[in-house]
Write a protein that holds these residues in place. Structure first.
Motif, PDB file in Angstrom:
ATOM      1  N   ALA A  46      -2.726   5.608   5.897  1.00 25.98           N
ATOM      2  CA  ALA A  46      -1.905   5.879   4.423  1.00 25.98           C
ATOM      3  C   ALA A  46      -2.565   6.847   3.319  1.00 25.98           C
ATOM      4  N   LEU A  47      -4.073   6.420   3.469  1.00 27.84           N
ATOM      5  CA  LEU A  47      -4.862   6.951   2.293  1.00 27.84           C
ATOM      6  C   LEU A  47      -5.234   8.606   2.697  1.00 27.84           C
ATOM      7  N   SER A  48      -5.200   8.478   3.950  1.00 25.63           N
ATOM      8  CA  SER A  48      -5.311  10.084   4.650  1.00 25.63           C
ATOM      9  C   SER A  48      -4.009  11.096   4.269  1.00 25.63           C
ATOM     10  N   SER A  67      -7.176   0.002   9.167  1.00 26.65           N
ATOM     11  CA  SER A  67      -6.869   1.029   9.772  1.00 26.65           C
ATOM     12  C   SER A  67      -5.682   1.710   9.533  1.00 26.65           C
ATOM     13  N   GLN A  68      -4.531   0.970   9.333  1.00 22.68           N
ATOM     14  CA  GLN A  68      -3.170   1.678   8.787  1.00 22.68           C
ATOM     15  C   GLN A  68      -3.525   2.089   7.196  1.00 22.68           C
ATOM     16  N   ALA A  69      -4.168   1.471   6.466  1.00 27.77           N
ATOM     17  CA  ALA A  69      -4.214   1.844   5.295  1.00 27.77           C
ATOM     18  C   ALA A  69      -5.137   2.969   5.230  1.00 27.77           C
ATOM     19  N   ALA A  70      -6.106   3.178   6.201  1.00 27.07           N
ATOM     20  CA  ALA A  70      -6.865   4.512   6.146  1.00 27.07           C
ATOM     21  C   ALA A  70      -5.835   5.775   6.626  1.00 27.07           C
ATOM     22  N   TYR A 129      -3.010   9.039  -4.936  1.00 26.17           N
ATOM     23  CA  TYR A 129      -4.216   8.786  -4.080  1.00 26.17           C
ATOM     24  C   TYR A 129      -5.120   7.700  -4.907  1.00 26.17           C
ATOM     25  N   SER A 130      -5.150   7.714  -6.284  1.00 31.77           N
ATOM     26  CA  SER A 130      -6.088   6.856  -6.823  1.00 31.77           C
ATOM     27  C   SER A 130      -5.162   5.249  -7.050  1.00 31.77           C
ATOM     28  N   ILE A 157       0.803  -1.102   0.109  1.00 28.77           N
ATOM     29  CA  ILE A 157      -0.032  -0.030   0.018  1.00 28.77           C
ATOM     30  C   ILE A 157       0.887   1.185  -0.094  1.00 28.77           C
ATOM     31  N   ARG A 158       1.893   1.342   1.086  1.00 27.69           N
ATOM     32  CA  ARG A 158       2.799   2.415   0.988  1.00 27.69           C
ATOM     33  C   ARG A 158       3.826   2.773  -0.275  1.00 27.69           C
TER      34      ARG A 158
END
Length: 550
Positions: free
Chosen positions: A279-281, A274-277, A160-161, A154-155
């Motif tokens: 990173a997404l933020s 929760s960690q992806a959120a 964003y997309s 993910i990181r």
């Protein structure tokens, strides 16, 4: 999902059939018992049936004794609890077997059935504890491995997309989902175009999670997990929330799986998301910051063009003088400026100024100063440099003082008919004047004249205070103005023997040494290029302007 309790597996190994049958009958109600009449047949059973919870083996057997056999099972089945039956006392063998971890306990023949049952019960409890700890550790390592794998993937996504696509792809693949969809949430609404995942083993079908269910999750952001009534499928919906902001909703589906998600799996998926959120933020913030930076860069480019157009790019060719000038802002826009203005009566006006600070605020005051100055100089009979400086301060002082800014500036008027140069200096670097003719004859003895009549910068006091000055210029004389971005630039200076070099501030003395090196032909572009080449990072705006009497 509840699971039926299964019996532990126990294997008994003895070359005597009576003992083998007795052991089988003793434990068959409480354990799933396997029999083997030799060490080699026991190895075959282990190969076919896998790990045993307990192994009870006779010590004295043909071809391979019990200690050797149990030792061979240790590497492949480390959690198995081993009990040795021995009909004779061989202390060294027993001590070696116990100390090496091959044997949990040993029982002497003939054994007491009740005592043996107690030992086997203790052994089974030991196996359960060890297995539970092993499973817990294995699960923890698996969770950490999956977590690190998913978060690394993910990181690695920078925008964003790309991150949204990576989240649904990586989570769906890692947790064996049949299919999945991820909807970004903007303004408490699901975006119409989700990011999708489809496993390679399954052909695309209609997504089984309804819009109504998604809207419920949107209104009440909580994890939703449902098993199909026929136990052939399960659905999982998890909102991605960071600091109470709902960023996205992930829906996963599993069909005809042999290993449906357990409670631990759902917990792990939630912790990953929760960690992806987070990173997404961060990706959202990065995207917004990049857009703002691009917008600011575009606006600064327009400002740079406007500022560049404000500065004189060209001026008339003069028969009696040669004028050169150039300006390099430290940023896209800057506070340095220069002006070359030819009045209809024949006077040539020169100005060079420096607004305190850098960037857009300095550029705005620079534009104001040029505008006011040009209005003053465009009059039919413009006032002398001292009066122009008074008027500039009167018009700009309020704005400059309220913004803690000021302007240093030199304004000069040269009259070709008389050779008189009148000037006023508002706290700026001293102008230099020298004779090229004298410099070419004896460069070591010639020193420049510093025009030291000076006042305070514009914008310090409501009324400007200072002194005006005049000087007569003859053929071959040069009048030079610079900003502090040039005199405060650093250059490399070597020792006389050339062994050491240091970086020193140029200052006006160093500038004079460079001017003497260009005594045959004064070229400001080359001079400034030399200074700039020695400074990889330009700390301040750099401006230089000269008038040479031919």
């Amino acid at each position: 999902m509840s699971r039926r309790e299964t019996k532990l597996k126990l294997m008994v190994v003895d070359d005597e059939p009576d003992n083998l049958d007795l052991l089988y009958r003793t434990f068959r109600r409480d354990f799933k018992v396997y029999k083997a009449d030799s060490a080699f047949s026991a190895m075959d059973v282990l190969e076919a049936e896998g790990e045993m919870a307990l192994i009870i083996s006779d010590q004295r057997m043909p071809e391979m004794n019990g200690t050797e056999f149990l030792g061979k099972t240790l590497e492949k089945f480390p959690d198995t609890v081993r009990i040795l039956l021995t009909g004779y006392t061989d202390v060294e063998d027993l001590v070696e077997a116990i100390n090496s971890g091959k044997v949990f306990k040993y029982i002497t023949k003939p054994w007491n059935p009740e005592e043996l049952k107690v030992v086997v019960q203790q052994a089974s409890e030991t196996y359960k504890v060890v297995k539970q700890r092993t499973n817990t550790l294995t699960l923890a390592l698996r969770r950490e491995s999956i977590f690190n794998e998913v978060m690394s993937a993910i990181r690695e996504s920078l925008d964003y997309s790309s991150m949204l696509s990576t989240i649904v792809e990586t989570v769906g693949r890692t947790f064996a989902a049949t299919e999945g969809k991820l909807w970004p949430v903007v303004g408490n609404r699901l975006m119409s175009e989700p990011f999708s995942y489809q496993s390679a083993e399954n052909s695309p079908n209609e997504f089984p999670i309804s819009e109504e269910l998604l809207l419920e999750i949107l209104q009440n952001p909580q994890t939703y997990f449902e098993e199909g009534s026929d136990k052939s499928s399960c659905k999982l919906i998890i909102p991605l929330i960071y600091q109470q902001d709902l960023l996205a909703v992930l829906a996963l589906n599993q069909e005809n799986s042999h290993n449906f998600w357990s409670t631990e799996d759902v917990d792990l998926i939630e912790s990953v998301l929760s960690q992806a959120a987070l990173a997404l933020s961060q990706a959202q913030l990065y995207q917004k910051t990049r857009k703002l930076a691009e917008q600011m860069s575009n606006e600064l480019e327009v400002a740079r063009q406007i500022q560049s157009n404000l500065l004189r790019q060209s001026w008339p060719e003069f028969e009696t003088v040669k004028i050169q000038g150039c300006c390099y802002p430290a940023r896209e826009v800057g506070g340095d400026f220069f002006e070359v203005y030819t009045h209809s009566q024949g006077d040539i006006w020169l100005a060079l100024g420096d607004v305190s600070g850098k960037g857009v605020p300095a550029a705005l005051f620079m534009a104001s100063a040029i505008s006011v100055m040009r209005r003053e100089l465009s009059q039919e009979n413009p006032p002398d440099p001292y009066e122009v400086m008074l008027n500039l301060n009167s018009i700009l002082a309020d704005d400059l003082i309220s913004n803690n800014c000021f302007i240093t500036m030199v304004l000069a008027r040269y009259t070709p008919e008389t050779g008189l140069l009148a000037y006023a200096n508002a706290g700026h670097i001293y102008p230099l004047v020298w004779s090229k003719t004298s410099l070419q004859k004896d460069s070591e003895e010639v020193k420049p004249s510093f025009l030291k009549e000076r006042g305070i910068p514009i914008g310090i006091l409501p009324k400007w205070r200072g002194k005006a000055g005049t000087i007569d210029l003859k053929s071959g004389d040069v009048f030079l103005l610079t900003s502090d971005g040039i005199t405060e630039a650093t250059v490399v200076q070597g020792t006389a023997d050339g062994r050491e070099t240091t970086r020193v501030m140029l200052q006006q003395e160093g500038l004079w040494r460079l001017l003497k090196e260009h005594k045959d032909q004064l070229n400001l572009d080359k001079l400034l290029a030399y200074i700039r080449a020695d400074n990889q990072v330009q700390e301040d705006d750099q401006t230089i302007l000269s008038l040479e009497v031919l």
